[in-house]
Design a protein around this motif. Structure first.
Motif, mmCIF file in Angstrom:
data_model
loop_
_atom_site.group_PDB
_atom_site.id
_atom_site.type_symbol
_atom_site.label_atom_id
_atom_site.label_comp_id
_atom_site.label_asym_id
_atom_site.label_seq_id
_atom_site.Cartn_x
_atom_site.Cartn_y
_atom_site.Cartn_z
ATOM 1 N N ASN A 183 18.573 31.382 30.495
ATOM 2 C CA ASN A 183 17.683 30.238 30.311
ATOM 3 C C ASN A 183 17.440 30.021 28.817
ATOM 4 O OD1 ASN A 183 15.210 28.677 30.029
ATOM 5 N ND2 ASN A 183 14.921 29.003 32.215
ATOM 6 N N PHE A 236 7.642 30.338 28.525
ATOM 7 C CA PHE A 236 8.497 30.810 29.613
ATOM 8 C C PHE A 236 7.930 32.090 30.214
ATOM 9 C CE2 PHE A 236 11.952 33.394 31.295
ATOM 10 C CZ PHE A 236 12.608 32.506 32.128
ATOM 11 N N GLU A 237 7.578 33.037 29.363
ATOM 12 C CA GLU A 237 7.030 34.307 29.846
ATOM 13 C C GLU A 237 5.687 34.108 30.538
ATOM 14 O OE1 GLU A 237 8.573 37.063 30.214
ATOM 15 O OE2 GLU A 237 10.327 36.482 29.060
ATOM 16 N N TYR A 290 15.053 28.782 27.322
ATOM 17 C CA TYR A 290 13.647 28.964 26.943
ATOM 18 C C TYR A 290 13.172 30.399 27.124
ATOM 19 C CZ TYR A 290 13.821 23.916 27.272
ATOM 20 O OH TYR A 290 14.164 22.601 27.101
ATOM 21 N N ALA A 291 14.084 31.287 27.480
ATOM 22 C CA ALA A 291 13.724 32.658 27.834
ATOM 23 C C ALA A 291 12.970 33.405 26.740
ATOM 24 C CB ALA A 291 14.971 33.443 28.233
ATOM 25 N N HIS A 342 6.371 32.530 33.958
ATOM 26 C CA HIS A 342 6.969 33.537 34.838
ATOM 27 C C HIS A 342 5.909 34.536 35.329
ATOM 28 C CE1 HIS A 342 10.058 36.069 36.550
ATOM 29 N NE2 HIS A 342 9.621 37.094 35.845
#
Length: 158
Positions: free
Chosen positions: A3, A11-12, A5-6, A15
């Motif tokens: 991804n 992102f985090e 944007y990881a 998630h």
């Protein structure tokens, strides 16, 4: 493919929030509750007899969302609508005996979820994380004109 944007904070955060919500749904389902319903029980446990407006404000949702959640909790026999003295326009919501019992069980679930979520993070880092998340929320809220936004388009127990 990774991804793009990881490596971003957003992102985090997204998630972790999704995983936290899924785990809370799993634990709450054992009590016959959906995510969001436990918040109403917890608020009423702390101060029974709140108005619908107070609940909506504290839940950070629109009044129709709070009303729908209260209706579902009423159908389960966990809360009841109480008349407010002589003013028929004001409706207060209170816990039933079963609602109070379930609110106590919710407290244990929330404590277990918190222990699982923070795991090995020490107290100092937990405090810093809370402060950083609060700041992140303030930053985003400022861009929204400082308004709290109802994250749920429908009932909070989706």
């Amino acid at each position: 493919m990774k991804n793009p944007y990881a490596k971003t904070v957003g992102f985090e955060l997204l998630h972790a929030a999704r995983l936290h919500r899924a785990r809370s749904a799993q634990l709450l389902s054992e009590l016959g509750l959906f995510p969001g319903q436990e918040q109403v029980l917890t608020l009423l446990s702390a101060e029974n007899g709140r108005t619908m407006g107070e609940l909506a404000t504290n839940l950070r949702v629109r009044p129709p969302t709070a009303s729908k959640t209260v209706a579902r909790l009423t159908a389960q026999g966990l809360v009841e609508r109480l008349s407010s003295g002589g003013d028929g326009r004001t409706v207060r919501v209170g816990l039933t005996t079963e609602g109070r019992r379930r609110a106590e069980a919710v407290e244990a679930v929330w404590e277990a979820l918190e222990r699982e979520a923070v795991g090995e993070i020490d107290g100092k880092d937990r405090k810093r994380l809370r402060k950083l998340l609060r700041k992140l929320g303030q930053n985003v809220s400022t861009k929204l004109g400082g308004a709290e936004v109802d994250e749920f388009e429908g009932p909070i127990e989706d």
